[in-house]
Design a protein around this motif. Structure first.
Motif, PDB file in Angstrom:
ATOM      1  N   LEU A 251      21.528  26.931 -26.367  1.00 29.87           N
ATOM      2  CA  LEU A 251      21.137  27.623 -25.142  1.00 29.87           C
ATOM      3  C   LEU A 251      22.396  27.851 -24.312  1.00 29.87           C
ATOM      4  O   LEU A 251      23.115  26.909 -23.995  1.00 29.87           O
ATOM      5  CB  LEU A 251      20.125  26.784 -24.346  1.00 29.87           C
ATOM      6  N   LEU A 252      22.639  29.109 -23.992  1.00 33.23           N
ATOM      7  CA  LEU A 252      23.828  29.472 -23.210  1.00 33.23           C
ATOM      8  C   LEU A 252      23.345  30.037 -21.882  1.00 33.23           C
ATOM      9  O   LEU A 252      22.531  30.958 -21.859  1.00 33.23           O
ATOM     10  CB  LEU A 252      24.639  30.509 -23.992  1.00 33.23           C
ATOM     11  N   VAL A 253      23.817  29.455 -20.790  1.00 35.20           N
ATOM     12  CA  VAL A 253      23.382  29.877 -19.466  1.00 35.20           C
ATOM     13  C   VAL A 253      24.587  30.438 -18.719  1.00 35.20           C
ATOM     14  O   VAL A 253      25.574  29.727 -18.513  1.00 35.20           O
ATOM     15  CB  VAL A 253      22.763  28.693 -18.680  1.00 35.20           C
ATOM     16  N   LEU A 254      24.524  31.707 -18.338  1.00 34.32           N
ATOM     17  CA  LEU A 254      25.671  32.389 -17.735  1.00 34.32           C
ATOM     18  C   LEU A 254      25.324  32.839 -16.327  1.00 34.32           C
ATOM     19  O   LEU A 254      24.463  33.700 -16.138  1.00 34.32           O
ATOM     20  CB  LEU A 254      26.058  33.615 -18.575  1.00 34.32           C
TER      21      LEU A 254
ATOM     22  N   ILE B  84      18.382  24.872 -13.236  1.00 31.49           N
ATOM     23  CA  ILE B  84      17.246  24.148 -13.817  1.00 31.49           C
ATOM     24  C   ILE B  84      17.169  24.437 -15.316  1.00 31.49           C
ATOM     25  O   ILE B  84      16.969  23.534 -16.120  1.00 31.49           O
ATOM     26  CB  ILE B  84      15.937  24.519 -13.097  1.00 31.49           C
ATOM     27  N   VAL B  85      17.370  25.713 -15.681  1.00 27.82           N
ATOM     28  CA  VAL B  85      17.343  26.065 -17.109  1.00 27.82           C
ATOM     29  C   VAL B  85      18.446  25.316 -17.855  1.00 27.82           C
ATOM     30  O   VAL B  85      18.247  24.837 -18.972  1.00 27.82           O
ATOM     31  CB  VAL B  85      17.495  27.600 -17.278  1.00 27.82           C
ATOM     32  N   ALA B  86      19.607  25.155 -17.199  1.00 28.79           N
ATOM     33  CA  ALA B  86      20.740  24.496 -17.851  1.00 28.79           C
ATOM     34  C   ALA B  86      20.605  22.971 -17.848  1.00 28.79           C
ATOM     35  O   ALA B  86      21.407  22.287 -18.477  1.00 28.79           O
ATOM     36  CB  ALA B  86      22.045  24.896 -17.166  1.00 28.79           C
ATOM     37  N   GLY B  87      19.625  22.442 -17.110  1.00 30.75           N
ATOM     38  CA  GLY B  87      19.430  20.996 -17.089  1.00 30.75           C
ATOM     39  C   GLY B  87      20.339  20.262 -16.118  1.00 30.75           C
ATOM     40  O   GLY B  87      20.436  19.044 -16.162  1.00 30.75           O
ATOM     41  N   ILE B  88      21.009  21.016 -15.232  1.00 26.96           N
ATOM     42  CA  ILE B  88      21.892  20.381 -14.254  1.00 26.96           C
ATOM     43  C   ILE B  88      21.079  19.892 -13.078  1.00 26.96           C
ATOM     44  O   ILE B  88      21.401  18.902 -12.437  1.00 26.96           O
ATOM     45  CB  ILE B  88      22.950  21.395 -13.777  1.00 26.96           C
ATOM     46  N   ASP B  89      20.008  20.607 -12.799  1.00 21.45           N
ATOM     47  CA  ASP B  89      19.176  20.337 -11.642  1.00 21.45           C
ATOM     48  C   ASP B  89      17.770  20.030 -12.152  1.00 21.45           C
ATOM     49  O   ASP B  89      17.319  20.663 -13.107  1.00 21.45           O
ATOM     50  CB  ASP B  89      19.151  21.612 -10.783  1.00 21.45           C
ATOM     51  N   GLN B  90      17.136  19.045 -11.530  1.00 22.51           N
ATOM     52  CA  GLN B  90      15.800  18.691 -11.967  1.00 22.51           C
ATOM     53  C   GLN B  90      14.793  19.315 -11.015  1.00 22.51           C
ATOM     54  O   GLN B  90      15.017  19.297  -9.810  1.00 22.51           O
ATOM     55  CB  GLN B  90      15.659  17.168 -11.943  1.00 22.51           C
ATOM     56  N   PRO B  91      13.696  19.857 -11.535  1.00 18.95           N
ATOM     57  CA  PRO B  91      12.729  20.450 -10.616  1.00 18.95           C
ATOM     58  C   PRO B  91      12.045  19.386  -9.765  1.00 18.95           C
ATOM     59  O   PRO B  91      11.879  18.243 -10.200  1.00 18.95           O
ATOM     60  CB  PRO B  91      11.735  21.150 -11.537  1.00 18.95           C
TER      61      PRO B  91
ATOM     62  N   ARG C  62      31.862  19.445 -12.913  1.00 18.12           N
ATOM     63  CA  ARG C  62      30.799  18.473 -13.100  1.00 18.12           C
ATOM     64  C   ARG C  62      29.555  19.133 -13.708  1.00 18.12           C
ATOM     65  O   ARG C  62      28.918  18.591 -14.599  1.00 18.12           O
ATOM     66  CB  ARG C  62      30.469  17.882 -11.722  1.00 18.12           C
ATOM     67  N   GLN C  63      29.234  20.336 -13.209  1.00 17.14           N
ATOM     68  CA  GLN C  63      28.050  21.037 -13.722  1.00 17.14           C
ATOM     69  C   GLN C  63      28.229  21.431 -15.185  1.00 17.14           C
ATOM     70  O   GLN C  63      27.286  21.346 -15.976  1.00 17.14           O
ATOM     71  CB  GLN C  63      27.782  22.289 -12.878  1.00 17.14           C
ATOM     72  N   VAL C  64      29.445  21.857 -15.518  1.00 19.45           N
ATOM     73  CA  VAL C  64      29.733  22.243 -16.899  1.00 19.45           C
ATOM     74  C   VAL C  64      29.519  21.037 -17.825  1.00 19.45           C
ATOM     75  O   VAL C  64      28.872  21.143 -18.871  1.00 19.45           O
ATOM     76  CB  VAL C  64      31.174  22.782 -16.982  1.00 19.45           C
ATOM     77  N   ALA C  65      30.023  19.889 -17.415  1.00 20.25           N
ATOM     78  CA  ALA C  65      29.864  18.682 -18.230  1.00 20.25           C
ATOM     79  C   ALA C  65      28.405  18.227 -18.243  1.00 20.25           C
ATOM     80  O   ALA C  65      27.897  17.767 -19.270  1.00 20.25           O
ATOM     81  CB  ALA C  65      30.764  17.573 -17.696  1.00 20.25           C
ATOM     82  N   ALA C  66      27.717  18.397 -17.102  1.00 17.67           N
ATOM     83  CA  ALA C  66      26.318  17.968 -17.020  1.00 17.67           C
ATOM     84  C   ALA C  66      25.431  18.812 -17.927  1.00 17.67           C
ATOM     85  O   ALA C  66      24.480  18.301 -18.519  1.00 17.67           O
ATOM     86  CB  ALA C  66      25.819  18.048 -15.576  1.00 17.67           C
TER      87      ALA C  66
ATOM     88  N   ARG D 157      10.190  21.526 -20.538  1.00 17.06           N
ATOM     89  CA  ARG D 157       9.897  21.007 -21.870  1.00 17.06           C
ATOM     90  C   ARG D 157      11.043  21.380 -22.808  1.00 17.06           C
ATOM     91  O   ARG D 157      11.429  22.542 -22.879  1.00 17.06           O
ATOM     92  CB  ARG D 157       8.603  21.627 -22.373  1.00 17.06           C
ATOM     93  N   GLY D 158      11.580  20.371 -23.494  1.00 17.07           N
ATOM     94  CA  GLY D 158      12.642  20.635 -24.470  1.00 17.07           C
ATOM     95  C   GLY D 158      14.011  20.667 -23.820  1.00 17.07           C
ATOM     96  O   GLY D 158      14.152  20.992 -22.648  1.00 17.07           O
ATOM     97  N   ARG D 159      14.999  20.266 -24.566  1.00 11.82           N
ATOM     98  CA  ARG D 159      16.369  20.348 -24.069  1.00 11.82           C
ATOM     99  C   ARG D 159      17.297  20.623 -25.243  1.00 11.82           C
ATOM    100  O   ARG D 159      17.762  19.701 -25.912  1.00 11.82           O
ATOM    101  CB  ARG D 159      16.758  19.052 -23.336  1.00 11.82           C
ATOM    102  N   PRO D 160      17.485  21.917 -25.555  1.00  9.36           N
ATOM    103  CA  PRO D 160      18.409  22.249 -26.634  1.00  9.36           C
ATOM    104  C   PRO D 160      19.846  21.914 -26.231  1.00  9.36           C
ATOM    105  O   PRO D 160      20.105  21.616 -25.058  1.00  9.36           O
ATOM    106  CB  PRO D 160      18.226  23.755 -26.799  1.00  9.36           C
ATOM    107  N   ARG D 161      20.759  21.968 -27.179  1.00  3.80           N
ATOM    108  CA  ARG D 161      22.171  21.796 -26.839  1.00  3.80           C
ATOM    109  C   ARG D 161      22.561  22.943 -25.934  1.00  3.80           C
ATOM    110  O   ARG D 161      22.420  24.110 -26.290  1.00  3.80           O
ATOM    111  CB  ARG D 161      23.032  21.818 -28.107  1.00  3.80           C
ATOM    112  N   THR D 162      23.037  22.612 -24.747  1.00  2.00           N
ATOM    113  CA  THR D 162      23.189  23.618 -23.698  1.00  2.00           C
ATOM    114  C   THR D 162      24.637  23.742 -23.270  1.00  2.00           C
ATOM    115  O   THR D 162      25.376  22.763 -23.274  1.00  2.00           O
ATOM    116  CB  THR D 162      22.328  23.205 -22.483  1.00  2.00           C
TER     117      THR D 162
END
Lengths: 321, 193
Positions: A156-159, A61-68, B41-45, A74-79
């Motif tokens: 934003l880096l999500v690991l 969710i933080v990475a924007g791959i999944d929607q809540p 896919r997730q990486v690109a998304a 709020r906000g979507r930095p380059r991720t």
């Protein structure tokens, strides 16, 4: 690469989760519920919790791959995102894939190819640059996964367990790359099964509890005189530097160092080990630059890393490879 | 006599070519949408957005089926006989080729719409996805309000009368349906893990 962390008081908050909930299917149980999380610029956030508690969902969710399902982001930095497993059976060579991802991340022209080559070299995988991804070993494949996230210098880096599968040297390199991102004003959110990962470097630790997320002091109630900064234990580096006469250290130094006076008009700055390279770079490139006198690793004030750091992480590792 | 053979009536052959393209376009969407590994896919998304990654997959499939459809149409127009179904009425090859191309595009667009709606993220289980794709492709070809049916039907009936149809409205309708179906699929792509 030279911008310092934004000075305190003007922190941008590029991403905030507000009352976020997630469940799979319309009748599935809630995996997360009422999660509040602010991810300010220039911070390193760690999320802990036992396996199967929704850490990966949280990160997606933080990475924007999944929607809540509920609440909002709020906000979507380059991720950029590094998944837990990266079995890259794609029809690319390592450098070809990274160049492609660099373009997806917005790097233009030859910059993508240059960045791809540079990051492969940094992680010691330059020899595999022209190997097809499907033929890479698990460890090299993970280096490619990490490199794709770092090459575009994301905000934003999500690991998600990005260190797993990397060799010792590459793990250290990733630690430093993370500290660099934070020093450059980026935000990093990570999960790792090793409780000592970036010990003391995280600005905040959150723990997944039930379906919620709570700020967590890794030192817990065991030491009442614990410093306010969570995770203040761990390896620290003391840098003795000399600035222009009468000048205070610049604002917003990486790792928020503890500042003390030293002999002969010097200044001693102590930071978590992961931030030491970024701090040195910031001091040397400050205007006017600071002179570095010594770099030492003082003995940890609390002795070796205590068991308090392992709370929430069963020593068995919970089945992690 | 049904089929595409050298010397057969051109409009009939172009009609069958366009009809055959529809299930193929739907299948290509499935190939493109389910082909990527979840990690890649997730990486690109994360770098863009799940919707844009999904859009890229669907557009890739549409591009492939359109190019294949155009090539097939040109080949069929070349080998077919320039006459109507009764072999007495002459049919202009140039006009027939344009009509056939339009019909092929309509079928590619509608097939892409079928593929977008009958695969992930709307239908996740392979069994249901395949069954739904087959049924939807069949219905899209034989059921009256479908623009693909209209385009193919016009070609085949044009072969009897000798009048070459220009299925532009069918193409426009198929484009609209394809856009709506793709938008729905892209909007859902971040809600289904």
């Amino acid at each position: 690469m030279r911008a310092l962390r934004p000075p305190p008081g003007v922190p941008g908050t590029p991403l905030a989760l507000e009352g976020v909930g997630r469940r799979y299917g319309s009748r599935g149980p809630w995996v997360l519920r009422d999660v509040e999380l602010a991810v300010p610029a220039g911070t390193l956030l760690r999320i802990v919790g036992t396996n199967g508690t929704g850490k990966s969902t949280q990160l997606r969710i933080v990475a924007g791959i999944d929607q809540p399902t509920a609440g909002r982001v709020r906000g979507r930095p380059r991720t950029a995102y590094v998944p837990e497993r990266f079995p890259a059976e794609l029809p690319f060579t390592a450098v070809g894939y990274l160049t492609h991802l660099g373009r997806v991340h917005g790097l233009r022209g030859r910059r993508a190819a240059h960045a791809a080559a540079r990051w492969l070299e940094r992680f010691g995988a330059a020899g595999h640059a022209h190997t097809p991804l499907a033929e890479l070993s698990k460890g090299t494949s993970q280096k490619v996964a990490v490199a794709q996230a770092l090459l575009a210098e994301p905000e934003l880096l999500v690991l998600d367990e990005a260190w797993t599968g990397l060799d010792q040297r590459a793990r250290g390199e990733l630690d430093r790359a993370v500290a660099e991102r934070v020093a450059d004003g980026g935000a990093v959110v990570f999960v790792d099964h090793d409780p000592r990962r970036l010990t003391g470097a995280a600005d905040a630790v959150y723990r997944v509890q039930g379906t919620g997320l709570a700020p967590w002091d890794p030192r817990g109630p065991l030491t009442t005189d614990a410093p306010a900064r969570p995770g203040a234990a761990g390896r620290r580096i003391r840098i003795e530097a000399v600035g222009p006469p009468g000048a205070a250290p610049p604002d917003g130094l990486p790792g928020a160092p503890e500042v003390a006076g030293a002999a002969d008009g010097g200044t001693a700055l102590t930071v978590p080990a992961a931030h030491s390279d970024a701090l040195l770079r910031a001091l040397l490139t400050a205007r006017p630059p600071w002179h570095i006198r010594t770099v030492t690793e003082p003995p940890a004030p609390d002795g070796p890393v205590g068991p308090a750091d392992c709370v929430g992480h069963p020593p068995s590792g919970g089945g992690h490879p | 006599m049904i089929g595409v053979q050298s010397g057969q009536p051109i409009l009939d052959s172009l009609g069958y070519t366009a009809a055959g393209l529809l299930p193929m376009a739907a299948w290509l969407v499935r190939v493109c949408v389910t082909g990527d590994l979840p990690a890649a896919r997730q990486v690109a998304a994360a770098a863009t957005s799940p919707a844009r990654v999904h859009l890229a997959c669907v557009l890739t499939a549409l591009l492939c089926s359109t190019v294949l459809g155009a090539l097939a149409t040109l080949l069929v127009a070349r080998i077919s006989g320039a006459h109507g179904a009764d072999r007495r009425v002459a049919v202009p090859v140039g006009e027939a080729t344009v009509g056939g191309l339009l019909a092929a595009v309509a079928c590619a667009l509608l097939g892409t719409a079928v593929g977008a709606l009958c695969n992930w993220p709307l239908l996740r289980r392979p069994g249901y996805a395949l069954l739904a794709t087959a049924l939807a492709a069949l219905v899209a070809l034989v059921q009256a309000p479908s623009p693909a049916h209209a385009a193919v039907h016009d070609l085949v009936s044009g072969s009897h009368s000798g009048a070459v149809p220009m299925p532009v409205p069918a193409c426009a309708a198929a484009a609209l349906l394809c856009a709506v179906a793709t938008a729905v699929a892209c909007a859902l792509s971040s809600r289904r893990a």
